[in-house]
Design a protein around this motif. Structure first.
Motif, short mmCIF file in Angstrom:
data_model
loop_
_atom_site.label_atom_id
_atom_site.label_comp_id
_atom_site.label_asym_id
_atom_site.label_seq_id
_atom_site.Cartn_x
_atom_site.Cartn_y
_atom_site.Cartn_z
N LYS A 90 2.16 6.71 -6.98
CA LYS A 90 1.04 7.56 -7.52
C LYS A 90 1.44 8.89 -7.47
O LYS A 90 0.93 9.81 -8.41
CB LYS A 90 0.02 7.36 -6.39
N TYR A 91 2.53 9.28 -6.48
CA TYR A 91 2.92 10.63 -6.52
C TYR A 91 4.36 10.70 -7.25
O TYR A 91 5.18 11.76 -6.99
CB TYR A 91 2.93 11.16 -5.07
N GLY A 92 4.82 9.52 -7.91
CA GLY A 92 6.03 9.74 -8.47
C GLY A 92 7.21 9.49 -7.57
O GLY A 92 8.22 10.43 -7.92
N GLU A 109 0.78 -1.27 0.14
CA GLU A 109 -0.04 -0.06 0.03
C GLU A 109 0.97 1.15 -0.06
O GLU A 109 0.64 2.30 -0.66
CB GLU A 109 -0.81 -0.14 1.20
N VAL A 110 2.05 1.22 0.85
CA VAL A 110 2.77 2.39 0.96
C VAL A 110 3.56 2.60 -0.64
O VAL A 110 3.48 3.77 -1.14
CB VAL A 110 3.88 2.11 1.97
N ARG A 111 3.83 1.46 -1.16
CA ARG A 111 4.68 1.60 -2.37
C ARG A 111 3.56 2.08 -3.50
O ARG A 111 3.94 3.06 -4.36
CB ARG A 111 5.37 0.21 -2.81
#
Length: 75
Positions: free
Chosen positions: A72-74, A65-67
């Motif tokens: 998502k935000y590059g 989930e963290v990855r």
């Protein structure tokens, strides 16, 4: 009041009210007044309460989930 502080106050008077309040909070904190630096909205307080409850349950994001958030935000 010193000349420098007078200049800072005069400059702050020309700022929008929300920035004036933010500067006032910082100045009060520096002067020893224990005002919160940021006032949460009711929605933010509810989000924080939910996050605190999840933490108390030991409910943390998985590595996957963290990855996904980083991707998502590059990051």
């Amino acid at each position: 009041m010193t000349d420098l502080l007078e200049k800072a106050v005069e400059t702050a008077r020309r700022l929008p009210p929300d920035l004036q309040d933010e500067m006032a909070r910082v100045l009060l904190a520096l002067a020893g007044d224990q005002q919160p630096a940021y006032q949460l909205t009711p929605e933010e307080e509810a989000d924080q309460d939910e996050a605190d409850a999840a933490e108390a349950r030991g409910d943390y994001a998985t590595d996957e989930e963290v990855r996904a958030i980083w991707a998502k935000y590059g990051l």
